[in-house]
Design a protein around this motif. Structure first.
Motif, short mmCIF file in Angstrom:
data_model
loop_
_atom_site.label_atom_id
_atom_site.label_comp_id
_atom_site.label_asym_id
_atom_site.label_seq_id
_atom_site.Cartn_x
_atom_site.Cartn_y
_atom_site.Cartn_z
N TYR A 23 91.49 80.13 61.87
CA TYR A 23 92.81 80.77 61.82
C TYR A 23 93.52 80.63 63.17
O TYR A 23 92.88 80.54 64.21
CB TYR A 23 92.69 82.25 61.44
CG TYR A 23 92.35 82.47 59.99
CD1 TYR A 23 93.35 82.60 59.03
CD2 TYR A 23 91.02 82.53 59.57
CE1 TYR A 23 93.03 82.79 57.68
CE2 TYR A 23 90.69 82.72 58.23
CZ TYR A 23 91.71 82.86 57.29
OH TYR A 23 91.39 83.04 55.98
N MET A 24 94.86 80.64 63.10
CA MET A 24 95.66 80.60 64.31
C MET A 24 96.52 81.86 64.40
O MET A 24 97.24 82.20 63.47
CB MET A 24 96.59 79.38 64.32
CG MET A 24 97.42 79.27 65.59
SD MET A 24 98.77 78.05 65.48
CE MET A 24 99.95 78.94 64.47
N TYR A 25 96.42 82.53 65.53
CA TYR A 25 97.26 83.68 65.83
C TYR A 25 98.25 83.22 66.90
O TYR A 25 97.91 82.40 67.75
CB TYR A 25 96.42 84.83 66.39
CG TYR A 25 95.29 85.29 65.48
CD1 TYR A 25 95.38 86.47 64.77
CD2 TYR A 25 94.12 84.52 65.35
CE1 TYR A 25 94.33 86.90 63.95
CE2 TYR A 25 93.08 84.94 64.52
CZ TYR A 25 93.19 86.12 63.83
OH TYR A 25 92.17 86.54 63.02
N PRO B 24 97.63 85.90 60.51
CA PRO B 24 97.20 84.62 61.08
C PRO B 24 97.41 83.46 60.12
O PRO B 24 97.36 83.62 58.90
CB PRO B 24 95.71 84.85 61.37
CG PRO B 24 95.31 85.94 60.42
CD PRO B 24 96.50 86.83 60.30
N TYR B 25 97.68 82.28 60.68
CA TYR B 25 97.84 81.06 59.90
C TYR B 25 96.47 80.48 59.57
O TYR B 25 95.64 80.34 60.45
CB TYR B 25 98.63 80.01 60.69
CG TYR B 25 100.13 80.17 60.65
CD1 TYR B 25 100.93 79.22 60.03
CD2 TYR B 25 100.75 81.25 61.26
CE1 TYR B 25 102.31 79.34 60.01
CE2 TYR B 25 102.13 81.38 61.25
CZ TYR B 25 102.90 80.43 60.62
OH TYR B 25 104.26 80.55 60.61
N ARG B 26 96.28 80.10 58.32
CA ARG B 26 95.05 79.41 57.94
C ARG B 26 95.17 77.96 58.36
O ARG B 26 96.14 77.28 58.05
CB ARG B 26 94.86 79.49 56.42
CG ARG B 26 93.59 78.78 55.93
CD ARG B 26 92.37 79.61 56.26
NE ARG B 26 91.17 79.04 55.65
CZ ARG B 26 90.37 78.17 56.27
NH1 ARG B 26 90.66 77.75 57.50
NH2 ARG B 26 89.29 77.73 55.69
N LEU B 27 94.19 77.48 59.10
CA LEU B 27 94.16 76.09 59.52
C LEU B 27 93.23 75.30 58.61
O LEU B 27 92.21 75.81 58.14
CB LEU B 27 93.69 75.97 60.97
CG LEU B 27 94.59 76.60 62.02
CD1 LEU B 27 93.97 76.46 63.42
CD2 LEU B 27 95.99 75.98 62.01
N TYR B 28 93.60 74.04 58.37
CA TYR B 28 92.82 73.18 57.51
C TYR B 28 92.29 71.98 58.29
O TYR B 28 92.83 71.63 59.35
CB TYR B 28 93.68 72.72 56.32
CG TYR B 28 94.12 73.87 55.45
CD1 TYR B 28 93.29 74.35 54.44
CD2 TYR B 28 95.35 74.49 55.65
CE1 TYR B 28 93.68 75.42 53.64
CE2 TYR B 28 95.75 75.57 54.86
CZ TYR B 28 94.91 76.03 53.86
OH TYR B 28 95.28 77.09 53.09
N PRO B 29 91.23 71.34 57.78
CA PRO B 29 90.67 70.19 58.49
C PRO B 29 91.75 69.14 58.79
O PRO B 29 92.55 68.79 57.92
CB PRO B 29 89.63 69.65 57.50
CG PRO B 29 89.21 70.86 56.72
CD PRO B 29 90.45 71.67 56.57
N GLY B 30 91.78 68.69 60.05
CA GLY B 30 92.75 67.69 60.45
C GLY B 30 94.02 68.27 61.06
O GLY B 30 94.83 67.53 61.64
N ASP B 31 94.23 69.57 60.92
CA ASP B 31 95.43 70.19 61.50
C ASP B 31 95.45 70.05 63.01
O ASP B 31 94.41 70.21 63.68
CB ASP B 31 95.49 71.68 61.16
CG ASP B 31 95.99 71.94 59.76
OD1 ASP B 31 96.32 70.97 59.05
OD2 ASP B 31 96.07 73.13 59.37
N LEU B 32 96.64 69.78 63.55
CA LEU B 32 96.86 69.77 65.00
C LEU B 32 97.85 70.87 65.33
O LEU B 32 98.87 71.03 64.64
CB LEU B 32 97.41 68.43 65.46
CG LEU B 32 96.50 67.21 65.30
CD1 LEU B 32 97.29 65.93 65.55
CD2 LEU B 32 95.31 67.29 66.24
#
Length: 281
Positions: free
Chosen positions: A142-144, A215-223
């Motif tokens: 996750y990204m905060y 928080p934003y859910r991050l996925y594989p490959g996200d930059l």
């Protein structure tokens, strides 16, 4: 001879015990060190451009909670821009080191922004200065984030850019006037106050920073990209996309962006800073 021999043996025994004790102490100390798992790849790049001083400042740090990255752009044209950006980034890094729970992150952003603003104002002592700031924490997929000013946070996902925060500039207000029919797009684009900040750290009227509701859910490959305006004013989305697709590691991407800006040789190139993060899942 016998007493002398006993004395030597005693000294040797004491010395041996001392060495063993030291080794055990060293072993104990090593075992107590908590080294966080490096789950996030981080790349960064910076150029002074054509300015006389580098007012951008950035930092990244990893703890057991996650990885924090911060980019601050000291307000050019005002005194103490660099002092403001350095103070803000250092304060965010120091306060992050005190966290140990994810549910404290949003409060951390809010309280640290207020603290940074107060510290900067105290050091400015009535002089001009201030800074923008964008900060993200990547933790367990996750990204905060927290942001103030016009330093942007963007997610690059499957060839598409996803804007995260908004610009705290007069440009946003002008766009609202265009939508309300109070002015034309041409008038808004030509406005001399278009890039004027409406909220930043070191501002007497500062109230709060923009913080994610969840928080934003991050996925594989996200930059995840943090860019000062010297990056996105110099490079188009097409140029950024080309760079991000061409390289495998965030550091190579960041280097390529700075090289591209340098190759353009823009006459009024601002300070430019980029931090790129990718969580390994």
């Amino acid at each position: 001879m016998q007493p002398h021999y006993v004395f030597i043996t005693g000294v040797c025994l004491v010395t041996l015990l001392f060495i063993i004790r030291i080794r055990l102490m060293r072993t104990a100390k090593v075992r107590k060190i908590n080294i966080p798992e490096e789950r996030v790849q981080v790349g960064n790049g910076q150029t002074i451009g054509t300015r006389d001083e580098q007012d951008d400042y950035f930092a990244s740090v990893t703890t057991s909670l996650g990885t924090l990255s911060v980019v601050a752009d000291g307000i050019s044209g005002l005194r103490n821009g660099r002092m403001s950006s350095m103070m803000a980034v250092n304060t965010f890094v120091q306060e992050f080191g005190k966290l140990d729970r994810q549910d404290e992150i949003a409060e951390y952003f809010a309280e640290t922004a207020v603290k940074s603003n107060r510290l900067i104002l105290q050091h400015l002592n009535g002089q001009g200065g201030g800074t923008t700031l964008a900060a993200v924490v990547l933790s367990e997929g996750y990204m905060y984030y927290g942001a103030v000013g016009d330093t942007l946070i963007t997610i690059f996902r499957k060839g598409e850019f996803i804007a995260v925060n908004s610009k705290h500039t007069a440009e946003t207000l002008l766009e609202e006037k265009v939508l309300a029919g109070e002015m034309t797009m041409q008038e808004a684009a030509a406005s001399p106050v278009r890039h004027q900040l409406t909220n930043y750290l070191g501002y007497e009227g500062f109230e709060q920073m923009e913080i994610a509701d969840a928080p934003y859910r991050l996925y594989p490959g996200d930059l995840v990209l943090l860019c000062s305006d010297g990056i996105y004013e110099a490079l188009t989305e097409i140029e950024l996309e080309s760079i991000l697709k061409k390289h495998d590691h965030p550091q190579d991407m960041a280097d390529a962006m700075i090289e591209k800006i340098g190759a353009k040789g823009l006459r009024n190139q601002d300070n430019a800073t980029v931090v790129i993060l990718q969580e390994m899942q």
